[in-house]
Design an enzyme around this catalytic site. Structure first.
Site, PDB file in Angstrom:
ATOM      1  CG  HIS A  61      63.346  73.121 -30.946  1.00 14.08           C
ATOM      2  ND1 HIS A  61      63.942  72.672 -31.643  1.00 14.08           N
ATOM      3  CD2 HIS A  61      63.794  74.105 -30.418  1.00 14.08           C
ATOM      4  CE1 HIS A  61      65.336  72.727 -31.460  1.00 14.08           C
ATOM      5  NE2 HIS A  61      65.168  73.880 -30.850  1.00 14.08           N
ATOM      6  CB  CYS A  70      62.341  68.600 -33.209  1.00 15.60           C
ATOM      7  SG  CYS A  70      61.792  69.866 -33.753  1.00 15.60           S
ATOM      8  CB  CYS A 107      66.851  69.968 -34.107  1.00 13.92           C
ATOM      9  SG  CYS A 107      65.828  69.479 -33.872  1.00 13.92           S
ATOM     10  CG  ASP A 123      53.721  66.619  -8.258  1.00 17.16           C
ATOM     11  OD1 ASP A 123      52.023  65.774  -7.913  1.00 17.16           O
ATOM     12  OD2 ASP A 123      53.725  67.776  -8.860  1.00 17.16           O
ATOM     13  CB  SER A 124      53.508  63.907  -3.542  1.00 17.54           C
ATOM     14  OG  SER A 124      54.590  65.068  -2.541  1.00 17.54           O
ATOM     15  N   GLY A 125      52.166  66.930  -4.868  1.00 23.54           N
ATOM     16  CA  GLY A 125      51.320  67.740  -4.876  1.00 23.54           C
ATOM     17  C   GLY A 125      51.888  68.668  -3.246  1.00 23.54           C
ATOM     18  N   GLY A 126      52.911  67.771  -2.593  1.00 27.10           N
ATOM     19  CA  GLY A 126      53.917  68.835  -1.330  1.00 27.10           C
ATOM     20  C   GLY A 126      54.476  70.337  -1.863  1.00 27.10           C
ATOM     21  CG  PHE A 127      57.109  72.094  -5.371  1.00 25.13           C
ATOM     22  CD1 PHE A 127      58.297  72.998  -4.906  1.00 25.13           C
ATOM     23  CD2 PHE A 127      56.601  73.260  -6.744  1.00 25.13           C
ATOM     24  CE1 PHE A 127      58.686  74.294  -5.093  1.00 25.13           C
ATOM     25  CE2 PHE A 127      57.237  74.000  -7.140  1.00 25.13           C
ATOM     26  CZ  PHE A 127      57.622  75.160  -6.201  1.00 25.13           C
ATOM     27  CG  ASP A 142      59.987  67.870 -12.675  1.00 24.60           C
ATOM     28  OD1 ASP A 142      60.183  67.675 -11.438  1.00 24.60           O
ATOM     29  OD2 ASP A 142      58.803  68.990 -13.228  1.00 24.60           O
ATOM     30  CG  ASP A 149      57.726  67.063  -0.173  1.00 29.01           C
ATOM     31  OD1 ASP A 149      56.884  67.078  -0.563  1.00 29.01           O
ATOM     32  OD2 ASP A 149      59.123  67.860  -0.840  1.00 29.01           O
ATOM     33  N   GLY A 151      62.974  70.680  -3.319  1.00 28.48           N
ATOM     34  CA  GLY A 151      62.742  71.681  -2.163  1.00 28.48           C
ATOM     35  C   GLY A 151      64.000  73.111  -3.112  1.00 28.48           C
ATOM     36  CD  GLN A 187      61.888  69.316   0.849  1.00 26.78           C
ATOM     37  OE1 GLN A 187      62.940  69.817   0.220  1.00 26.78           O
ATOM     38  NE2 GLN A 187      61.455  68.493  -0.289  1.00 26.78           N
ATOM     39  CB  CYS A 193      64.252  71.607 -37.054  1.00 24.61           C
ATOM     40  SG  CYS A 193      64.182  72.307 -35.567  1.00 24.61           S
TER      41      CYS A 193
END
Lengths: 369, 369
Positions: free
Chosen positions: A331, A302, A300, A89-93, A262, A143, A212, A185, A305
């Site tokens: 899991h 995994c 499941c 990511d860009s770090g904006g958030f 994500d 952003d 956003g 945005q 499990c």
């Protein structure tokens, strides 16, 4: 083009995003490796789970251990021993969520490190340079998101600056083979959201994010704004809904044309003892699991499990054993990876409407926080 | 007999201890799974490390989740998903180390649980019953160690009670295929130590432990007392030195006829950032490793060394990522497992004197806390 659209069905898309570290089958879920590690999980375990791409946080990695350090050590893939794809990511958030935000101007944002208080500057140019040093497969533009609620004036100003920053971001060189995504945005205003998608959509990005959202606004509004933007974004490039990731959100967003997700949810709730199951979310600390010899979730596939019981996991949580964090994280990640796999299969088979209706019903009956 | 002595060389022994869950090649190191989990490490990782037997703590498991609970869930092997051998201690060491020890009498010990303050009684009989419920492959007799320093009167009284308790312990039924080891005590008095080994040595135990050492006494005294007891113990049964486990200790004790070890050291120091290497113990939090692209230890074949750099591990420790605990624990366990493997090979080859001299020199140059 790095992206191939393989099938469409009832608004949902099945695609393949080619990166320098393999092809990502979309819709895809990206586990979050904030600090160069998907918490408690090894890269080999991610592979076994069927993960093809992980997210790394530019903000965190730039502050510690530093992007130059990671570059000197051969880049983020080598550093964290992950040979699949990485989106940074860009770090904006993070920057705009900080208590330590010092100043935002046309140039960029100035803030204080949460680690040592040192002053840091993030600009569209520096954020591209950092992601080039990290060597991610997909770099995100810088952003400016706005908090919920925000008025139209503030949302418009931040959106327009995000567009100017996107333009500056694209003027910088990317790393070899590095793809670049813009971030749409527009706050919580439908017309701004449409405008942002249109404006970014004509820029030379390899993909686009809807940024956003999921900041406290009502879910129907989230879904409406997602749909508005995917309608405007170019059909031939991937769309990524940032930071969103309950199972229900995934189903709803895929049905509105989203390809990538994500979210920290599966690993964060896992460390708290919560696991996702078809029958609902359960908290393993609950006394009723003390004698439960069954797996976390029936059927499941995994590792957790396959090998361990709910009773054992409960014991590990009560005893403070960190193996619990690993097993519950594995899991929960598998649940989301399997979910996007089911959605991909459904789209290919032209059965998305039926499958998504079933999954929507299932996860509506199993609410998450 | 469950134990076969395959070779002897310069006082060291190479053997094979047959259990219901596989053969343990001795000398062997047992990682400690206090609460049903070798901290931060999965059972599959233990297998990959070459571990054949782990230790479980009767005291901890009896209090949480409870031995009956574990029995209902199919026993400790199934509970923790470990199909190798398990040795359970008797709880003696933990009980007599407790601040909450209420009363010790001929019958047993009464103490308060460190978890909920409830009153608990451990007797030779109850400790056998608990270990039968846990279903361990090797059950340890209930014993009374004494602190360093202790006078001869106290040491003798505790030793004689340990002998009476050993007798009572043996009158109880063991589980199917469950082996039973007695624990020799005698404080820090050579003649008591010899007497304890002689007294226990004629009892019908499948093996014997040297208990109550490494409690603060000088190392030369530890080694002297170990040698005194192994000289007196039956040659045809395995000897286990409890709670001892620096690399140097292992070399010294094997040269004095010890076959089995357990110690929390490798996993405990790992979680603190310390790793064992041929060049010495290093703490990964040290700034000098921030740019170190090399493995934790050159030439090591463990998963952590195969995949990750010192710089990455340092980053994980500084960032508080628990993957660090796992990777450092895996490495440190591998160092000890590899060390006993080298000792076994040396005994088989009739080269124990040379090999142990080299290893002694190496680990003397790399001191541990």
């Amino acid at each position: 083009m790095s992206f191939r659209l393989l099938a469409e069905d009832s608004g949902a898309r099945r695609g393949a995003l080619q990166t320098s570290h393999g092809t990502i089958r979309t819709p895809a879920f990206m586990p979050v490796g904030t600090q160069g590690s998907v918490k408690a999980v090894s890269p080999d375990e991610l592979r076994q789970l069927g993960v093809e791409v992980v997210l790394g946080n530019t903000y965190h990695l730039a502050l510690r251990p530093g992007a130059l350090r990671i570059a000197e050590l051969g880049g983020l893939h080598r550093f964290m021993a992950w040979d699949g794809a990485i989106l940074t990511d860009s770090g904006g958030f993070q920057v705009f969520s900080l208590d330590h935000l010092v100043r935002v101007g046309e140039e960029g944002a100035t803030f204080r490190s949460h680690l040592d208080g040192s002053q840091q500057d993030f600009t569209p140019e520096s954020v591209m340079a950092v992601q080039r040093q990290l060597g991610s497969d997909i770099a995100m533009a810088f952003d400016e998101p706005v908090p919920w609620p925000s008025d139209t004036g503030r949302s418009r100003a931040a959106m327009e600056r995000t567009h100017r920053w996107a333009d500056r971001f694209l003027r910088e060189p990317a790393g070899p083979g590095q793809l670049r995504f813009g971030i749409a945005q527009g706050g919580f205003d439908p017309s701004l959201r449409a405008e942002s998608a249109q404006t970014l959509g004509v820029m030379a990005f390899d993909g686009f994010a809807v940024g956003g959202l999921s900041l406290g606004e009502p879910k129907p509004l989230t879904y409406e704004l997602v749909a508005l933007q995917t309608e405007q974004l170019p059909r031939d490039r991937p769309r990524y809904l940032m930071g969103v990731g309950t199972p229900l959100d995934l189903v709803e967003a895929v049905s509105r044309g989203i390809d990538l997700f994500d979210c920290v949810l599966p690993t964060r709730i896992a460390r708290n003892g919560s696991v996702l199951t078809r029958g609902g979310r359960i908290n393993l600390r609950n006394r009723r699991f003390a004698g439960d010899a069954g797996p976390l979730e029936d059927g499941c596939d995994c590792y957790a499990c396959a090998r361990f019981s709910r009773a054992y996991l409960r014991h590990l949580f009560m005893a403070g054993e960190i193996l619990a964090h690993r097993l519950a994280s594995i899991h929960n990640l598998r649940v989301l990876v399997r979910l996007v796999g089911e959605l991909r299969d459904a789209i290919e088979a032209g059965r998305f409407h039926q499958v998504s209706a079933r999954l929507r019903e299932q996860w509506l009956a199993a609410p998450l926080p």
